[in-house]
Design a protein around this motif. Structure first.
Motif, PDB file in Angstrom:
ATOM      1  N   HIS A 116       7.041  -7.998   3.874  1.00 29.00           N
ATOM      2  CA  HIS A 116       8.103  -7.402   3.059  1.00 29.00           C
ATOM      3  C   HIS A 116       9.208  -8.430   2.805  1.00 29.00           C
ATOM      4  CE1 HIS A 116      11.385  -4.773   1.747  1.00 29.00           C
ATOM      5  NE2 HIS A 116      10.451  -3.862   1.487  1.00 29.00           N
ATOM      6  N   GLY A 117       9.767  -8.411   1.615  1.00 24.93           N
ATOM      7  CA  GLY A 117      10.773  -9.394   1.231  1.00 24.93           C
ATOM      8  C   GLY A 117      12.008  -9.413   2.109  1.00 24.93           C
ATOM      9  N   PHE A 118      12.335  -8.294   2.739  1.00 24.39           N
ATOM     10  CA  PHE A 118      13.529  -8.226   3.579  1.00 24.39           C
ATOM     11  C   PHE A 118      13.181  -7.944   5.039  1.00 24.39           C
ATOM     12  CE2 PHE A 118      15.073  -6.834  -0.689  1.00 24.39           C
ATOM     13  CZ  PHE A 118      15.812  -7.992  -0.962  1.00 24.39           C
ATOM     14  N   TYR A 119      11.991  -8.331   5.442  1.00 29.37           N
ATOM     15  CA  TYR A 119      11.541  -8.106   6.820  1.00 29.37           C
ATOM     16  C   TYR A 119      12.483  -8.769   7.834  1.00 29.37           C
ATOM     17  CZ  TYR A 119       8.792  -8.647  11.101  1.00 29.37           C
ATOM     18  OH  TYR A 119       8.382  -8.649  12.402  1.00 29.37           O
ATOM     19  N   GLU A 120      12.790 -10.033   7.637  1.00 30.94           N
ATOM     20  CA  GLU A 120      13.614 -10.757   8.609  1.00 30.94           C
ATOM     21  C   GLU A 120      15.022 -10.182   8.685  1.00 30.94           C
ATOM     22  OE1 GLU A 120      13.678 -14.964   8.362  1.00 30.94           O
ATOM     23  OE2 GLU A 120      11.511 -15.173   8.214  1.00 30.94           O
ATOM     24  N   GLU A 121      15.602  -9.855   7.545  1.00 31.97           N
ATOM     25  CA  GLU A 121      16.959  -9.322   7.538  1.00 31.97           C
ATOM     26  C   GLU A 121      17.029  -7.960   8.217  1.00 31.97           C
ATOM     27  OE1 GLU A 121      15.352 -10.620   5.020  1.00 31.97           O
ATOM     28  OE2 GLU A 121      16.629 -11.921   3.790  1.00 31.97           O
ATOM     29  N   MET A 122      16.068  -7.086   7.907  1.00 26.04           N
ATOM     30  CA  MET A 122      16.086  -5.765   8.525  1.00 26.04           C
ATOM     31  C   MET A 122      15.777  -5.850  10.019  1.00 26.04           C
ATOM     32  SD  MET A 122      14.714  -2.947   5.778  1.00 26.04           S
ATOM     33  CE  MET A 122      15.738  -1.692   6.558  1.00 26.04           C
ATOM     34  N   THR A 123      14.877  -6.736  10.397  1.00 26.81           N
ATOM     35  CA  THR A 123      14.578  -6.933  11.812  1.00 26.81           C
ATOM     36  C   THR A 123      15.820  -7.398  12.560  1.00 26.81           C
ATOM     37  OG1 THR A 123      12.277  -7.511  11.320  1.00 26.81           O
ATOM     38  CG2 THR A 123      13.151  -8.217  13.448  1.00 26.81           C
ATOM     39  N   TYR A 124      16.530  -8.314  11.946  1.00 27.22           N
ATOM     40  CA  TYR A 124      17.771  -8.839  12.516  1.00 27.22           C
ATOM     41  C   TYR A 124      18.788  -7.722  12.736  1.00 27.22           C
ATOM     42  CZ  TYR A 124      22.216 -11.492  12.532  1.00 27.22           C
ATOM     43  OH  TYR A 124      23.458 -12.011  12.831  1.00 27.22           O
ATOM     44  N   LEU A 125      18.980  -6.858  11.744  1.00 24.08           N
ATOM     45  CA  LEU A 125      19.954  -5.780  11.852  1.00 24.08           C
ATOM     46  C   LEU A 125      19.474  -4.637  12.736  1.00 24.08           C
ATOM     47  CD1 LEU A 125      21.404  -5.586   8.236  1.00 24.08           C
ATOM     48  CD2 LEU A 125      22.350  -6.738  10.241  1.00 24.08           C
ATOM     49  N   LEU A 126      18.169  -4.418  12.782  1.00 24.01           N
ATOM     50  CA  LEU A 126      17.623  -3.438  13.720  1.00 24.01           C
ATOM     51  C   LEU A 126      17.943  -3.860  15.148  1.00 24.01           C
ATOM     52  CD1 LEU A 126      14.185  -2.758  12.022  1.00 24.01           C
ATOM     53  CD2 LEU A 126      15.838  -0.984  12.641  1.00 24.01           C
ATOM     54  N   GLY A 127      17.802  -5.145  15.405  1.00 23.38           N
ATOM     55  CA  GLY A 127      18.096  -5.670  16.733  1.00 23.38           C
ATOM     56  C   GLY A 127      19.558  -5.534  17.111  1.00 23.38           C
ATOM     57  N   LYS A 128      20.439  -5.547  16.108  1.00 24.19           N
ATOM     58  CA  LYS A 128      21.873  -5.414  16.351  1.00 24.19           C
ATOM     59  C   LYS A 128      22.334  -3.953  16.348  1.00 24.19           C
ATOM     60  CE  LYS A 128      23.757  -9.843  14.898  1.00 24.19           C
ATOM     61  NZ  LYS A 128      24.544  -9.991  16.137  1.00 24.19           N
ATOM     62  N   GLY A 129      21.412  -3.043  16.009  1.00 25.51           N
ATOM     63  CA  GLY A 129      21.771  -1.642  15.981  1.00 25.51           C
ATOM     64  C   GLY A 129      22.534  -1.231  14.738  1.00 25.51           C
ATOM     65  N   VAL A 130      22.600  -2.116  13.743  1.00 23.02           N
ATOM     66  CA  VAL A 130      23.298  -1.796  12.497  1.00 23.02           C
ATOM     67  C   VAL A 130      22.430  -0.907  11.622  1.00 23.02           C
ATOM     68  CG1 VAL A 130      24.272  -2.772  10.372  1.00 23.02           C
ATOM     69  CG2 VAL A 130      24.662  -3.910  12.572  1.00 23.02           C
ATOM     70  N   VAL A 131      21.125  -1.172  11.632  1.00 21.15           N
ATOM     71  CA  VAL A 131      20.150  -0.363  10.908  1.00 21.15           C
ATOM     72  C   VAL A 131      19.327   0.399  11.934  1.00 21.15           C
ATOM     73  CG1 VAL A 131      18.112  -0.406   9.424  1.00 21.15           C
ATOM     74  CG2 VAL A 131      20.030  -1.933   8.944  1.00 21.15           C
ATOM     75  N   SER A 132      19.033   1.644  11.646  1.00 19.21           N
ATOM     76  CA  SER A 132      18.185   2.432  12.546  1.00 19.21           C
ATOM     77  C   SER A 132      17.065   3.072  11.751  1.00 19.21           C
ATOM     78  CB  SER A 132      19.009   3.505  13.258  1.00 19.21           C
ATOM     79  OG  SER A 132      19.667   4.343  12.326  1.00 19.21           O
ATOM     80  N   GLY A 133      15.996   3.392  12.433  1.00 17.75           N
ATOM     81  CA  GLY A 133      14.844   3.982  11.779  1.00 17.75           C
ATOM     82  C   GLY A 133      14.928   5.496  11.712  1.00 17.75           C
ATOM     83  N   TYR A 134      13.859   6.092  11.216  1.00 15.91           N
ATOM     84  CA  TYR A 134      13.766   7.542  11.080  1.00 15.91           C
ATOM     85  C   TYR A 134      12.827   8.097  12.152  1.00 15.91           C
ATOM     86  CZ  TYR A 134      16.080   6.759   6.616  1.00 15.91           C
ATOM     87  OH  TYR A 134      16.975   6.393   5.649  1.00 15.91           O
ATOM     88  N   PRO A 135      12.892   9.409  12.426  1.00 13.35           N
ATOM     89  CA  PRO A 135      12.043  10.012  13.470  1.00 13.35           C
ATOM     90  C   PRO A 135      10.546   9.784  13.260  1.00 13.35           C
ATOM     91  CG  PRO A 135      13.790  11.526  12.843  1.00 13.35           C
ATOM     92  CD  PRO A 135      13.848  10.389  11.863  1.00 13.35           C
ATOM     93  N   ASP A 136      10.127   9.562  12.023  1.00 13.13           N
ATOM     94  CA  ASP A 136       8.700   9.369  11.771  1.00 13.13           C
ATOM     95  C   ASP A 136       8.253   7.923  11.983  1.00 13.13           C
ATOM     96  OD1 ASP A 136       9.837   8.122   9.629  1.00 13.13           O
ATOM     97  OD2 ASP A 136       8.768   9.275   8.086  1.00 13.13           O
ATOM     98  N   GLY A 137       9.151   7.071  12.506  1.00 12.27           N
ATOM     99  CA  GLY A 137       8.791   5.690  12.802  1.00 12.27           C
ATOM    100  C   GLY A 137       8.962   4.736  11.639  1.00 12.27           C
ATOM    101  N   THR A 138       9.577   5.176  10.557  1.00 10.15           N
ATOM    102  CA  THR A 138       9.782   4.308   9.398  1.00 10.15           C
ATOM    103  C   THR A 138      11.242   3.852   9.316  1.00 10.15           C
ATOM    104  OG1 THR A 138      10.363   6.130   7.893  1.00 10.15           O
ATOM    105  CG2 THR A 138       8.018   5.584   8.134  1.00 10.15           C
ATOM    106  N   VAL A 139      11.478   2.832   8.479  1.00 12.83           N
ATOM    107  CA  VAL A 139      12.847   2.396   8.175  1.00 12.83           C
ATOM    108  C   VAL A 139      13.117   2.516   6.680  1.00 12.83           C
ATOM    109  CG1 VAL A 139      13.122   0.844  10.139  1.00 12.83           C
ATOM    110  CG2 VAL A 139      12.130  -0.018   8.012  1.00 12.83           C
TER     111      VAL A 139
END
Length: 360
Positions: free
Chosen positions: A31-54
């Motif tokens: 995905h084009g924004f995989y690294e950026e979203m992974t980075y923010l997921l690690g910082k807790g800025v972005v969170s996923g949904y109950p079904d395991g998606t972002v």
């Protein structure tokens, strides 16, 4: 040694299993924004949904943007009353919306609403990011679809100058277009981490890699090291990420490289912008002919071979600045290289005024 390797493998496996990105079923490494979203997921800025998606391609609402900004800034997101008529205490994002509004990061509309479920546009995104991050210098060039009377006009050129957002090849910014979760994540990541700022560089850019340090030697055997660092304040005002020049005498200067599809140059915090090259690169092109800041220049060569202590370049653009009495300048040449900017300057007698000696 074998014992250590097994232990390391186990620890690595546990780390990967705990990774938010791997738990996201819809965020593959491709995905084009995989690294950026992974980075923010690690910082807790972005969170996923109950079904395991972002859901990286889902359009971001104004409420969701407030939540992400609130988490980044460490705001208290406890639901509470707000000043907006359409954001009640019972709404999930109310605490973050209230906190962001109190911090003057977000604002509502003239009718007293916030419109939390409306998509956030690229123009609104630029306004928010210009308030979250230090953006002291306007980016150069001109977008065809951004007029001076637009509310987001200044913010758009500020986030452009900070390499947080970029325009499109057709010279548009598309300020009314909606923003996806992946795109918004990319903007936030670029505001936080230099390596993501490199992603805004256009193909064939003359901008340097912001994760590396560049050392130059000047006349008089003076050496300077240029690094891209975060400077929280300068002259009592926010500065943010800039190129820092460490002089041998302990002094420091700050500047930014700025580039658009029309021009490349150097900008100084709350000061002037100096043009070093214009696009498209073509022998014979003259520029700065009507500038009151710098003398006229002309592109006099392409694919020029230039020798520096760091390495030999074969793709340099030669720019000549002729004698100019008004600016009290004697003729000199400088050489621009894609990905390295100015790598060498020589006077009319061939004496080197500046040269790149190392990159690390």
């Amino acid at each position: 040694m074998k014992k250590f390797s097994v232990l390391s493998a186990v620890l690595l496996a546990l780390t990967l299993l705990a990774s938010p990105a791997l738990a996201a079923t819809d965020l593959p490494p491709s995905h084009g924004f995989y690294e950026e979203m992974t980075y923010l997921l690690g910082k807790g800025v972005v969170s996923g949904y109950p079904d395991g998606t972002v859901q990286p391609d889902r359009i971001v609402t104004r409420a969701e943007a407030a939540i992400m900004i609130g988490k980044l800034k460490g705001f208290d997101g406890t639901p509470r009353a707000t000043k907006f008529t359409d954001v009640t205490k019972g709404q999930k994002a109310s605490g973050f919306i209230a906190a962001a509004q109190e911090a003057r990061i977000i604002s509502g509309y003239g009718d007293g609403t916030f419109r939390p479920y409306a998509p956030i546009t690229r123009g609104d995104m630029a306004i928010i990011l210009s308030r979250v991050f230090a953006t002291p210098i306007f980016g150069p060039g001109q977008f065809r679809d951004v007029s001076t009377n637009m509310k987001a006009h200044d913010a758009i050129y500020q986030v452009l100058g900070a390499n947080i957002a970029a325009g499109y090849k057709d010279r548009t910014f598309r300020p009314m277009a909606s923003t996806t979760r992946g795109q918004f994540s990319a903007f936030l990541a670029r505001g936080l981490e230099p390596k993501f700022k490199n992603d805004t560089h256009m193909a064939g850019t003359y901008l340097r890699d912001k994760t590396k340090a560049y050392t130059y030697q000047y006349a008089g055997n003076i050496t300077q090291k240029h690094t891209y660092v975060n400077v929280p304040t300068y002259m009592n005002e926010p500065l943010g990420f800039v190129w820092s020049v460490d002089h041998s005498k302990g002094l420091q200067d700050y500047y930014l490289e700025l580039e658009s599809y029309e021009v490349y140059g150097i900008g100084y915090p709350r000061s002037e912008f100096f043009t070093d090259l214009v696009y498209p690169v073509k022998v014979g092109t003259k520029f700065n002919t009507d500038s009151f800041l710098q003398p006229p220049a002309q592109i006099t060569g392409v694919n020029v071979r230039v020798v520096t202590p760091y390495r030999t370049f074969t793709n340099a653009v030669e720019v000549t600045v002729p004698d100019n009495a008004e600016f009290e300048v004697e003729s000199f040449k400088y050489y621009m290289v894609p990905g390295f900017g100015n790598v060498k300057t020589v006077d009319k007698n061939g004496a080197v005024g500046m040269v790149l000696v190392g990159v690390e």
